[in-house]
Scaffold this motif. Structure first.
Motif, short mmCIF file in Angstrom:
data_model
loop_
_atom_site.label_atom_id
_atom_site.label_comp_id
_atom_site.label_asym_id
_atom_site.label_seq_id
_atom_site.Cartn_x
_atom_site.Cartn_y
_atom_site.Cartn_z
N UNK A 81 0.82 -1.21 0.00
CA UNK A 81 0.00 0.00 0.00
C UNK A 81 0.86 1.26 0.00
N UNK A 82 2.04 1.17 0.59
CA UNK A 82 2.94 2.33 0.63
C UNK A 82 3.65 2.54 -0.70
N UNK A 83 3.82 1.47 -1.48
CA UNK A 83 4.63 1.55 -2.69
C UNK A 83 3.82 1.55 -3.99
N UNK A 84 2.52 1.74 -3.90
CA UNK A 84 1.71 1.94 -5.10
C UNK A 84 1.42 3.43 -5.22
N UNK A 85 1.67 3.98 -6.38
CA UNK A 85 1.46 5.41 -6.60
C UNK A 85 -0.02 5.67 -6.88
N UNK A 86 -0.77 5.93 -5.81
CA UNK A 86 -2.21 6.18 -5.94
C UNK A 86 -2.49 7.65 -6.25
N UNK A 87 -3.55 7.93 -7.03
CA UNK A 87 -4.33 6.96 -7.81
C UNK A 87 -3.49 6.45 -8.98
N UNK A 88 -3.45 5.14 -9.14
CA UNK A 88 -2.58 4.56 -10.15
C UNK A 88 -3.30 4.49 -11.50
N UNK A 89 -2.58 4.82 -12.55
CA UNK A 89 -3.14 4.81 -13.90
C UNK A 89 -3.19 3.37 -14.40
N UNK A 99 -7.14 3.72 -10.43
CA UNK A 99 -7.58 3.00 -9.24
C UNK A 99 -7.09 3.78 -8.03
N UNK A 100 -7.98 4.01 -7.06
CA UNK A 100 -7.53 4.67 -5.85
C UNK A 100 -7.26 3.64 -4.76
N UNK A 149 -2.43 -9.67 -21.48
CA UNK A 149 -1.33 -9.50 -20.53
C UNK A 149 -1.59 -8.26 -19.68
N UNK A 150 -1.39 -8.40 -18.38
CA UNK A 150 -1.47 -7.25 -17.48
C UNK A 150 -0.05 -6.92 -17.03
N UNK A 151 0.39 -5.71 -17.31
CA UNK A 151 1.75 -5.29 -16.99
C UNK A 151 1.74 -4.33 -15.80
N UNK A 152 2.67 -4.58 -14.88
CA UNK A 152 2.84 -3.72 -13.70
C UNK A 152 4.20 -3.05 -13.83
N UNK A 153 4.21 -1.74 -14.01
CA UNK A 153 5.45 -1.01 -14.27
C UNK A 153 6.00 -0.42 -12.97
N UNK A 154 7.22 -0.85 -12.62
CA UNK A 154 7.90 -0.36 -11.42
C UNK A 154 9.09 0.50 -11.82
N UNK A 155 9.32 1.56 -11.05
CA UNK A 155 10.49 2.40 -11.25
C UNK A 155 11.13 2.70 -9.90
N UNK A 156 12.45 2.77 -9.90
CA UNK A 156 13.16 3.11 -8.67
C UNK A 156 13.62 4.56 -8.75
N UNK A 157 13.10 5.36 -7.83
CA UNK A 157 13.46 6.77 -7.76
C UNK A 157 13.87 7.11 -6.34
N UNK A 158 14.98 7.82 -6.23
CA UNK A 158 15.52 8.16 -4.91
C UNK A 158 15.71 6.92 -4.04
N UNK A 159 16.12 5.82 -4.70
CA UNK A 159 16.42 4.60 -3.97
C UNK A 159 15.23 3.79 -3.53
N UNK A 160 14.02 4.16 -3.98
CA UNK A 160 12.80 3.45 -3.56
C UNK A 160 12.04 2.96 -4.79
N UNK A 162 8.78 1.86 -6.72
CA UNK A 162 7.36 2.19 -6.66
C UNK A 162 6.65 1.58 -7.87
N UNK A 163 5.41 1.14 -7.66
CA UNK A 163 4.56 0.72 -8.77
C UNK A 163 3.90 1.98 -9.32
N UNK A 164 4.29 2.37 -10.53
CA UNK A 164 3.87 3.65 -11.10
C UNK A 164 2.60 3.58 -11.94
N UNK A 165 2.43 2.48 -12.67
CA UNK A 165 1.26 2.38 -13.54
C UNK A 165 1.04 0.94 -13.96
N UNK A 166 -0.14 0.69 -14.50
CA UNK A 166 -0.49 -0.64 -15.01
C UNK A 166 -0.97 -0.50 -16.45
#
Length: 282
Positions: A81-89, A99-100, A149-160, A162-166
């Motif tokens: 819950x902390x690492x999903x960028x809400x509301x996620x596209x 999705x919120x 296919x459902x894709x979950x896109x993760x990016x590391x920013x400032x060392x963390x 995060x799930x940025x979008x789907x």
């Protein structure tokens, strides 16, 4: 008959007495929190495990490798819950939506299975799994039967991480479309699978007579069933590390155990627009 009934009655008394004696006794100096015990009793086994894992903080070192982060992300509800960028596209080929936090459902990916799958274009590309410089990754949940296919896109920013979008796409638009279409049939159609074996399949695996040695040889189609691993079908996964080139005539389909160290690699080559299994490594 009366004698048999009496004996059975005595046996039942003994069993009940033994079971009663085996119950753990609560000591007077027990420090267990009563509220915690009541909470644990009210949860199912899976919920209890999620609660316990959520209480444990993720090690800082898990941010270094995407796999380490992903295993924590898929197991720890609080972390997720902390690492999903809400509301996620959530985009598809037709529209984009969001999705919120209230709509999000815990995504365990493959963690409730004994293994997961990866698809690579080369052995060199497999090294990206342990590359700490990777700052972008996509987890693909591939629904072979439904063809999307459902894709979950993760990016590391400032060392963390995060799930940025789907992103949801039809399988035909995936970079591995040709291979996925082939594999869907290869995994479920025994006749087609036999036709898709090379005349000689290179084999390497552990020597049954020596745990510290590998054995190498060749498998012919007639003996494939004796060596064939159980192939996942229906829903499989893939992780794309970084931004690799995906248009290749070679695919390495990797089966990797989550907790048992199992790893099986099947190498396929495309010739004249047909995929053939050419190598099996265990």
């Amino acid at each position: 008959m009366e004698k048999r009934t009496l004996i059975l009655g005595i046996v039942m008394v003994l069993i009940l007495t033994c079971c009663k004696d085996l119950k753990p006794q609560k000591s007077d100096d027990s420090t267990l929190d009563e509220d915690s015990l009541e909470l644990a009793d009210s949860l199912t086994g899976e919920e209890s495990m999620d609660e316990l894992i959520s209480e444990a903080p993720m090690p800082v070192a898990a941010e270094e490798l995407f796999d380490d982060f992903l295993f924590n992300f898929a197991s720890n509800k609080r972390l997720q819950m902390e690492r999903v960028k809400f509301p996620i596209i959530v985009s598809s080929e037709a529209k984009a939506d969001t999705l919120d936090r209230k709509e999000w459902q815990m995504e365990h990916f493959f963690m409730h299975h004994g293994e997961y799958t990866l698809i690579f274009d080369s052995e060199a590309q497999m090294e990206s799994v342990s590359d700490t410089s990777v700052n972008h990754a996509i987890v693909e949940k591939i629904f072979l039967d439904q063809g999307f296919v459902c894709q979950y896109q993760f990016d590391r920013k400032n060392g963390r991480w995060m799930l940025d979008r789907m992103n949801k796409q039809t399988m035909s638009h995936n970079p591995n479309a040709s291979f996925l279409s082939f594999y869907r049939r290869f995994a479920t159609d025994s006749v087609f699978r036999q036709q898709s074996l090379a005349q000689e399949i290179a084999f390497s695996g552990p020597d049954p007579d020596n745990d510290f040695e590998q054995m190498e040889g060749v498998i012919t189609p007639d003996f494939w069933d004796a060596f064939a691993p159980e192939l996942p079908h229906g829903t499989i996964y893939n992780i794309v590390y970084g931004h690799p080139h995906t248009h290749s005539n070679v695919k390495i389909f990797l089966l990797r155990g989550i907790a048992n160290g199992m790893e099986v690699a099947l190498t396929f080559r495309r010739e004249h627009n047909e995929w053939k299994l050419t190598k099996l490594s265990e």
